[in-house]
Design a protein around this motif. Structure first.
Motif, PDB file in Angstrom:
ATOM      1  N   ARG A 144       1.075  -1.160  -0.140  1.00 36.19           N
ATOM      2  CA  ARG A 144      -0.389  -0.027   0.067  1.00 36.19           C
ATOM      3  C   ARG A 144       0.806   1.174   0.500  1.00 36.19           C
ATOM      4  O   ARG A 144       2.145   1.292   0.521  1.00 36.19           O
ATOM      5  CB  ARG A 144      -1.242   0.008   1.165  1.00 36.19           C
ATOM      6  N   LEU A 145       0.335   2.095  -0.079  1.00 40.65           N
ATOM      7  CA  LEU A 145       0.953   3.459  -0.567  1.00 40.65           C
ATOM      8  C   LEU A 145       0.228   4.331   0.564  1.00 40.65           C
ATOM      9  O   LEU A 145      -0.692   4.056   1.319  1.00 40.65           O
ATOM     10  CB  LEU A 145       1.221   4.354  -1.644  1.00 40.65           C
ATOM     11  N   GLU A 474      -1.719  -3.416 -17.873  1.00 42.18           N
ATOM     12  CA  GLU A 474      -2.529  -4.052 -15.621  1.00 42.18           C
ATOM     13  C   GLU A 474      -3.644  -4.936 -16.092  1.00 42.18           C
ATOM     14  O   GLU A 474      -3.809  -6.203 -14.951  1.00 42.18           O
ATOM     15  CB  GLU A 474      -3.033  -2.833 -15.134  1.00 42.18           C
TER      16      GLU A 474
ATOM     17  N   PRO B 236      -6.456 -11.721  -1.754  1.00 45.64           N
ATOM     18  CA  PRO B 236      -6.068 -11.937  -0.541  1.00 45.64           C
ATOM     19  C   PRO B 236      -5.817 -11.234   0.809  1.00 45.64           C
ATOM     20  O   PRO B 236      -5.503 -10.787   1.492  1.00 45.64           O
ATOM     21  CB  PRO B 236      -4.018 -11.634  -1.169  1.00 45.64           C
ATOM     22  N   ARG B 260      -8.867   0.663   4.298  1.00 45.26           N
ATOM     23  CA  ARG B 260      -8.160   0.550   5.121  1.00 45.26           C
ATOM     24  C   ARG B 260      -6.532   0.615   4.589  1.00 45.26           C
ATOM     25  O   ARG B 260      -5.942   0.987   5.487  1.00 45.26           O
ATOM     26  CB  ARG B 260      -8.119  -1.430   4.403  1.00 45.26           C
ATOM     27  N   HIS B 261      -6.414   0.951   3.765  1.00 48.16           N
ATOM     28  CA  HIS B 261      -5.160   2.149   3.022  1.00 48.16           C
ATOM     29  C   HIS B 261      -6.085   4.132   3.293  1.00 48.16           C
ATOM     30  O   HIS B 261      -3.996   4.333   2.647  1.00 48.16           O
ATOM     31  CB  HIS B 261      -4.678   1.541   1.814  1.00 48.16           C
ATOM     32  N   LYS B 262      -6.247   4.196   3.234  1.00 48.05           N
ATOM     33  CA  LYS B 262      -6.295   5.668   3.821  1.00 48.05           C
ATOM     34  C   LYS B 262      -5.752   6.215   2.843  1.00 48.05           C
ATOM     35  O   LYS B 262      -5.954   7.641   2.748  1.00 48.05           O
ATOM     36  CB  LYS B 262      -5.717   5.739   4.693  1.00 48.05           C
ATOM     37  N   LEU B 263      -5.956   6.246   1.386  1.00 45.54           N
ATOM     38  CA  LEU B 263      -6.230   7.021   0.455  1.00 45.54           C
ATOM     39  C   LEU B 263      -7.472   8.285  -0.082  1.00 45.54           C
ATOM     40  O   LEU B 263      -8.454   7.432   0.836  1.00 45.54           O
ATOM     41  CB  LEU B 263      -6.455   6.498  -0.996  1.00 45.54           C
ATOM     42  N   LEU B 267      -7.575  10.384  -4.509  1.00 45.69           N
ATOM     43  CA  LEU B 267      -6.514   9.435  -4.905  1.00 45.69           C
ATOM     44  C   LEU B 267      -6.670   8.049  -5.870  1.00 45.69           C
ATOM     45  O   LEU B 267      -6.406   7.293  -6.300  1.00 45.69           O
ATOM     46  CB  LEU B 267      -4.920   9.372  -3.883  1.00 45.69           C
ATOM     47  N   ILE B 290       3.509  10.405  -7.710  1.00 47.58           N
ATOM     48  CA  ILE B 290       2.561  10.200  -7.117  1.00 47.58           C
ATOM     49  C   ILE B 290       1.666   9.055  -8.211  1.00 47.58           C
ATOM     50  O   ILE B 290       1.665   7.414  -7.801  1.00 47.58           O
ATOM     51  CB  ILE B 290       1.587  11.326  -6.906  1.00 47.58           C
ATOM     52  N   ALA B 293       3.558   6.515  -8.688  1.00 47.07           N
ATOM     53  CA  ALA B 293       3.794   5.181  -8.144  1.00 47.07           C
ATOM     54  C   ALA B 293       2.389   4.564  -7.295  1.00 47.07           C
ATOM     55  O   ALA B 293       2.036   3.179  -6.970  1.00 47.07           O
ATOM     56  CB  ALA B 293       4.257   5.685  -6.498  1.00 47.07           C
ATOM     57  N   LEU B 294       0.972   5.366  -8.001  1.00 48.11           N
ATOM     58  CA  LEU B 294      -0.187   4.592  -7.679  1.00 48.11           C
ATOM     59  C   LEU B 294       0.160   3.192  -8.904  1.00 48.11           C
ATOM     60  O   LEU B 294      -0.647   2.714  -8.480  1.00 48.11           O
ATOM     61  CB  LEU B 294      -1.479   5.801  -8.343  1.00 48.11           C
ATOM     62  N   ARG B 295       0.550   3.862  -9.827  1.00 47.75           N
ATOM     63  CA  ARG B 295      -0.136   2.674 -10.844  1.00 47.75           C
ATOM     64  C   ARG B 295       0.595   1.689 -10.306  1.00 47.75           C
ATOM     65  O   ARG B 295       0.642   0.832 -11.463  1.00 47.75           O
ATOM     66  CB  ARG B 295       0.130   3.510 -12.146  1.00 47.75           C
ATOM     67  N   GLN B 296       1.852   1.853 -10.220  1.00 45.29           N
ATOM     68  CA  GLN B 296       2.718   0.881  -9.546  1.00 45.29           C
ATOM     69  C   GLN B 296       2.255  -0.321  -8.892  1.00 45.29           C
ATOM     70  O   GLN B 296       2.337  -1.420  -9.087  1.00 45.29           O
ATOM     71  CB  GLN B 296       4.287   1.232  -9.686  1.00 45.29           C
ATOM     72  N   VAL B 297       2.023  -0.016  -8.030  1.00 47.22           N
ATOM     73  CA  VAL B 297       1.324  -0.142  -7.230  1.00 47.22           C
ATOM     74  C   VAL B 297       0.329  -0.913  -6.957  1.00 47.22           C
ATOM     75  O   VAL B 297       0.211  -1.707  -5.995  1.00 47.22           O
ATOM     76  CB  VAL B 297       1.687   0.424  -5.835  1.00 47.22           C
ATOM     77  N   TYR B 298      -0.669  -0.754  -7.600  1.00 43.38           N
ATOM     78  CA  TYR B 298      -2.040  -0.618  -7.814  1.00 43.38           C
ATOM     79  C   TYR B 298      -2.766  -0.921  -9.044  1.00 43.38           C
ATOM     80  O   TYR B 298      -3.527  -0.882  -9.248  1.00 43.38           O
ATOM     81  CB  TYR B 298      -3.077   0.705  -6.746  1.00 43.38           C
ATOM     82  N   GLY B 299      -1.997  -1.597  -9.771  1.00 40.82           N
ATOM     83  CA  GLY B 299      -1.588  -2.338 -11.140  1.00 40.82           C
ATOM     84  C   GLY B 299      -3.168  -2.798 -10.721  1.00 40.82           C
ATOM     85  O   GLY B 299      -3.917  -2.861 -11.938  1.00 40.82           O
ATOM     86  N   LEU B 302      -6.676  -1.103 -11.178  1.00 40.47           N
ATOM     87  CA  LEU B 302      -7.221  -0.500 -12.048  1.00 40.47           C
ATOM     88  C   LEU B 302      -8.424  -1.177 -13.138  1.00 40.47           C
ATOM     89  O   LEU B 302      -8.361  -2.311 -12.912  1.00 40.47           O
ATOM     90  CB  LEU B 302      -6.629  -0.767 -13.374  1.00 40.47           C
TER      91      LEU B 302
END
Lengths: 505, 375
Positions: A144-145, A474, B236, B260-263, B267, B290, B293-299, B302
């Motif tokens: 998470r970020l 993705e 998961p 849960r991730h507080k975005l 965002l 930003i 990173a959002l695309r890398q982590v939350y691909g 999408l």
């Protein structure tokens, strides 16, 4: 094979003497010594490997190579290959050596998977008119970020992202060492990788200094022999890969014969000229997962935590659990190499009988990492058996971040898959160090052909994405819902996580 | 009750919000969604309403659907040890109810009655016992319970599980569903509505929109072509995707990203409908970092494919489209009111004289929030 051998010739070389103008080009081109010239060209059939070099370069199209049909009397049980192998071993008492990947008729699961497409309820997208994104990042991602609010009220990223390697096309050139292949092959690969925005892999033979400027497009490999590994080498890279296993020969080391170790290779590998380069079967400092972890972190220390570290393993029975351990040991990327992966030289019995299909290994690893909630912690690279953009799309849908091509890249550069890589006589200038053969591959031409291949596959992948109604890779990655199996038993389907064709969502 | 088919759907959506927190009855939203009758086909309609239970606003209001009384008993047996039930009662309904206008008359022409075979509809106002929240927050606990009921209790389905809000949905045209549930008797500061055109017919009440989890509600026109990976991305994290429809992933993704991730909502919308790399590459440094990173982590989060979505939550309403706007959405403002709808006509139908009307850009969320200080 000695000419005195009792083995019948495998191929028959036919010369059309009416067309032949006796230019001797075939004699010059044959690197296996098959063509002799007395008053006309006379082929020594036994030496022919069907590499097609003479056929391709004969200006009169006067040469054809055919199978020696009845070299062995027909028998459904005792195939010609079995008898040939027994004869060879009876003559030599040796392990049978082979080149290239497993040629046997095992099921190819890619050919039993089909891809979905949109109709009516969701529109397909035209990749020529709409953006279609293939950009891929390899490396460990956080789960998470987190963000912080700055004094000026704007937010900023609080999470530190570990190093990521960007790919513009999700295809990487496979590990083929300098020594096994020629320097011109490495030149072609690295130039194409730079042009197409992807990576080549040095294999275990080090990186020639001439290629250091291409560091951003190179994966440097650290294998059990540690050939060519030094601090500068590790840092001249986009990523470092620890090679544990190779799909073509799981559990087996490597051997570069001393004849191939010339001045340049000697310098690159850091071994004396003319000495055999023997890679042990295991890393002798890695006898356990905790040992692997130490090496991963030793490499990270040596590269200042600026590069992702990949661990490459062969697809073996317990691959999912091993991959999970590797991720937990600190690897940022897991490369899985299937049993159809290529090799310069491997014992035939290993290549043809050891390992499991990459499709099943990939599906198992991706699912295992998800079940453990650590899929984001590592990228998965799928190697060994990718033959087309269709295979690539299916691999990505099963869960791969990127795929590797080795044999396909060699074919693009001229390889005809004659499987004689281990002889050092490659007529196409690929798997050889003989200077007169090496120069047959022009790196400018080789790299252009490789880039063309990647461009073609990208366009085809975009067409597939568009037909699926998605505009970013993705949305294909791991989306097994968009695959269906045909002609697969229910257990295989379950292992692949794919429904049978005919079943809707 | 639970169909075994997956249901891609076309549809209409509409949403109304008073940013000052004024509550109004459900007649306006019914009128709005009724205008878009032809975008639905009578196989599903529903509403989400916020602010409807002010006197019980500290309790979780579970709107339940049961196949039969046996399922209700099984579920109540399950509730018994897990919640303190303060009040439970049958959902007030008007069986056979139908919206009186011409649109619904077509049912008659086809010889079908409105709102047939409703399941057992019951609502529970419940508290989470203190001893259950030693290690998890009460919201986390409720999410886990919702997942468990939907996946393990045969014949029971949680239609909504938030505080001071609820979902009212079923098989039928939305305007008839609205009448069936007597929405004219509820008052809410946010109303969202959905009329459904599924392309096959399991006729399952639970499969209608909105999809709700805690106070999140989603009405959705479109199809999530990335459903396969969105589902595998969510699993998961403990989400069980059992409803055989793509819309539930949207609700769960918002729950994951925002709760849960507080975005922030902005965002989260950038994750679900991310900017294109070409645009990201042109952003100033901070934004680019930003967005990358959002695309890398939350691909895996999408959302791809055509959609227009209205997300409701207790503090506001968010409307947004897919990245290339393959489904329609129009927004409008009038005084303190924010409107969102598949068609401008459905807004004009209830508020002809608007201050502002616009079509939001692809992938750009329109965010309505309760004014600060509004409880």
């Amino acid at each position: 094979m000695a000419a005195t051998s009792e083995l019948p010739p495998e191929f028959i070389v036919k010369i059309d003497y009416d067309r032949c103008r006796r230019c001797k080009r075939c004699v010059m081109n044959c690197s296996f010594g098959c063509m002799h010239f007395t008053d006309r060209v006379v082929p020594e059939h036994k030496l022919c490997v069907a590499c097609q070099r003479c056929v391709t370069y004969c200006p009169e199209h006067a040469i054809t190579v055919t199978k020696n049909e009845l070299a062995y009397k027909e028998n459904a049980n005792w195939s010609p290959e079995l008898r040939k192998n027994i004869l060879k071993q009876a003559e030599t008492g040796g392990i049978l050596l082979v080149g290239m990947g497993n040629p046997r008729d095992y099921p190819i699961l890619w050919d039993h998977l089909l891809i979905d497409a949109c109709q009516v309820t969701n529109p397909s997208i035209d990749p020529l008119r709409e953006p279609m994104e293939l950009r891929t990042f390899l490396g460990r991602k956080p789960d998470r970020l987190e963000f912080v609010e700055r004094d000026d009220g704007e937010i900023d990223l609080a999470t530190e992202i570990e190093p990521q390697v960007r790919l513009d096309v999700p295809v990487i050139f496979g590990a083929m060492s300098y020594g096994a292949v020629s320097l011109n092959v490495h030149r072609s690969l690295v130039m194409a990788a730079a042009r197409s925005g992807t990576l080549m892999n040095t294999g275990e033979g080090g990186l020639h200094r001439e290629l250091y400027p291409y560091a951003g497009n190179v994966i440097v490999q650290v294998a059990s022999g540690r050939f060519g590994v030094h601090s500068e080498y590790l840092n001249t890279s986009a990523m470092v890969e620890i090679k544990i296993g190779q799909g073509a020969k799981p559990g087996i080391g490597g051997h570069l014969p001393g004849e191939k170790v010339d001045e340049d290779i000697s310098k690159t590998r850091m071994i004396p000229v003319g000495s055999d380069a023997i890679s042990p079967a295991p890393h002798h400092d890695i006898y356990s997962i905790e040992d692997l972890s130490q090496l991963i972190y030793a490499i990270k220390e040596a590269t200042d935590y600026e590069k992702p570290v990949s661990v490459k393993i062969s697809a073996v029975h317990n691959v999912a659990a091993i991959a999970s351990g590797i991720v937990r040991a600190g690897a940022d990327v897991v490369t899985i190499d299937g049993f159809r992966g290529g090799t310069g030289a491997a014992p035939m019995v290993i290549r043809d009988n050891v390992g499991i299909p990459i499709e099943l290994a990939l599906a198992a690893v991706d699912q295992r990492l998800r079940d453990e909630g650590i899929r984001n912690n590592a990228s998965i690279i799928c190697a060994g058996g990718i033959r087309s953009s269709g295979d690539m799309a299916k691999a990505i849908a099963l869960g791969a971040d990127a795929v590797v091509i080795g044999t396909a890249a060699l074919v693009a550069m001229g390889c005809r898959i004659c499987q004689k890589c281990y002889t050092g006589n490659c007529a196409w200038g690929i798997a050889t160090q003989r200077p007169e053969l090496v120069r047959r591959l022009d790196p400018q031409v080789g790299s252009a052909r490789l880039s063309n291949l990647l461009t073609a596959w990208s366009l085809e992948l975009k067409e597939i994405l568009g037909s699926l109604g998605v505009n970013s890779i993705e949305s294909l990655r791991g989306s097994r819902e968009r695959l269906r199996g045909v002609g697969l038993d229910s257990q295989t389907l379950e292992l692949l996580g794919v429904k049978p064709a005919g079943v809707g969502q | 009750m639970r169909g075994n088919c997956y249901i891609p759907s076309g549809c209409s959506v509409s949403g109304i919000m008073s940013e000052s927190g004024r509550r109004q009855d459900g007649n306006a939203i019914i009128k709005s969604i009724a205008l878009m009758h032809d975008r639905a086909n009578g196989l599903g309609g529903g509403f989400a309403a916020y602010g409807i239970y002010p006197r019980r606003s500290d309790l979780y209001a579970f709107h339940m659907m049961f196949d039969d009384m046996a399922a209700k008993e099984r579920c109540e047996e399950h509730f018994k040890d897990r919640f303190d039930i303060v009040l439970d009662e049958a959902m007030p309904t008007r069986p056979g109810g139908a919206y009186e206008e011409e649109t619904s008359g077509r049912w008659g022409e086809r010889g079908v009655q409105p709102i047939i075979n409703p399941p057992v509809l019951w609502r529970y106002f419940m508290d989470v016992p203190e001893d259950k929240t030693k290690f998890v927050s009460d919201r986390e606990y409720v999410v886990g319970e919702v997942m468990e009921i939907n996946s393990t209790i045969d014949g029971a389905f949680v239609a909504s599980s938030g505080k001071n809000m609820g979902a009212f949905k079923g098989v039928g045209y939305p305007e008839d569903i609205g009448v069936f549930y007597k929405l004219g008797e509820y008052k809410a500061y946010i109303w969202t509505a959905h009329g459904r055109f599924p392309t096959n017919t399991p006729g399952w009440w639970g499969g209608a929109h909105p999809f709700c989890l805690l106070d999140w509600s989603i009405v959705h026109n479109g199809e999530i072509s990335s459903y396969g990976i969105n589902k595998r991305y969510l699993e998961p994290f403990g989400y069980k995707l059992e409803l055989r429809t793509d819309t539930e992933v949207v609700a769960y993704l918002f729950d994951l990203l925002v709760r849960r991730h507080k975005l922030s909502i902005e965002l989260a919308a950038k994750v679900l409908a991310s900017p294109f790399w070409d645009d990201i590459d042109r952003m100033p440094d901070r934004e680019r970092r930003i967005a990358t990173a959002l695309r890398q982590v939350y691909g895996g989060a999408l959302l791809n494919g055509p959609f227009s979505i209205i997300l409701g939550h207790s503090r506001g309403m968010v409307g947004f489209n897919d990245r290339i706007k393959l489904r329609p959405m129009t927004c409008a403002r009038k005084d303190d009111m924010l409107y969102m709808s598949s068609e401008e006509s459905a807004i004009r139908e209830i508020s002809p004289d608007l201050d502002e009307v616009w079509s939001p850009r692809a992938g750009t969320p329109v965010i309505g929030e309760l004014d600060e200080g509004v409880a």
